[in-house]
Design a protein around this motif. Sequence first.
Motif, PDB file in Angstrom:
ATOM      1  N   MET A 287       0.850  -1.179   0.000  1.00  0.00           N
ATOM      2  CA  MET A 287       0.000   0.000   0.000  1.00  0.00           C
ATOM      3  C   MET A 287       0.892   1.238   0.000  1.00  0.00           C
ATOM      4  O   MET A 287       1.928   1.262   0.668  1.00  0.00           O
ATOM      5  N   PHE A 288       0.503   2.235  -0.776  1.00  0.00           N
ATOM      6  CA  PHE A 288       1.315   3.445  -0.815  1.00  0.00           C
ATOM      7  C   PHE A 288       0.478   4.633  -1.278  1.00  0.00           C
ATOM      8  O   PHE A 288      -0.552   4.478  -1.937  1.00  0.00           O
ATOM      9  N   LEU A 289       0.939   5.806  -0.909  1.00  0.00           N
ATOM     10  CA  LEU A 289       0.321   7.060  -1.327  1.00  0.00           C
ATOM     11  C   LEU A 289       1.092   7.559  -2.541  1.00  0.00           C
ATOM     12  O   LEU A 289       2.284   7.862  -2.446  1.00  0.00           O
ATOM     13  N   ALA A 290       0.432   7.596  -3.703  1.00  0.00           N
ATOM     14  CA  ALA A 290       1.094   7.987  -4.950  1.00  0.00           C
ATOM     15  C   ALA A 290       0.774   9.435  -5.294  1.00  0.00           C
ATOM     16  O   ALA A 290      -0.339   9.913  -5.051  1.00  0.00           O
ATOM     17  N   ARG A 291       1.755  10.096  -5.876  1.00  0.00           N
ATOM     18  CA  ARG A 291       1.599  11.504  -6.256  1.00  0.00           C
ATOM     19  C   ARG A 291       1.870  11.677  -7.746  1.00  0.00           C
ATOM     20  O   ARG A 291       2.915  11.278  -8.253  1.00  0.00           O
ATOM     21  N   TYR A 292       0.897  12.265  -8.435  1.00  0.00           N
ATOM     22  CA  TYR A 292       1.074  12.660  -9.833  1.00  0.00           C
ATOM     23  C   TYR A 292       1.076  14.182  -9.862  1.00  0.00           C
ATOM     24  O   TYR A 292       0.109  14.814  -9.417  1.00  0.00           O
TER      25      TYR A 292
END
Length: 205
Positions: A74-79
């Motif tokens: 699980m991870f918090l992704a940033r675009y």
Amino acid sequence: AQQNENHDADLLQEPLGWHKTRPEAYQTTDLQPALDPFTSDERAQLRDWLDRRLGPTVSRLYGVPTFSIRATDMFLARYDATTPEGQTALLRHIDDTDVSFNILLSTNFSGGGTRFFNRLQQRLDQQNTDAGMFHHAQPQQAGTVLLHNSQIEHEGYPIQSGTRFILVGFLTLDRRDPWTGVSTGMSWFASWGNFQWTQVRLREF
């Protein structure tokens, strides 16, 4: 409250947490709750949400017991389209698990979303980069969950402006508890009788 606000603001700044350590073909810019300095309360809230909301939803949609559902990553992704070096998209790929999800956490961006592809149609028309694309999911409301079979080919469609944050997770459906060996109660039909599930298991050998 002020301390929590400062913690959140610090964590989102470079270079405290954001990584680019995943395989290059589907590398994301991300924070990892299990490794980065999230608080114990934040981790507890995430576990509570998984147990109370996501687990029962997956159980109902896929016809599997809640005890069989295990979060493997699980991870918090940033675009980010606000800087030239920001990552705005993710290449087409499949995930090496059973069920994938992402949750929209921000709305101050344009474009983006997840596009899904039929791999057979794409192979038949390799000159057309959009061949086989059958759905483009673009959630607009923060908190919306996109849940899908991990073996369906998909991509993170480019954002045109702003910053898009999503919580991404991968779920494995176990016939037996990997630590105790006890059966989770998953039926044969939902496991070995399911082509997608079997495909993932055979690839693990």
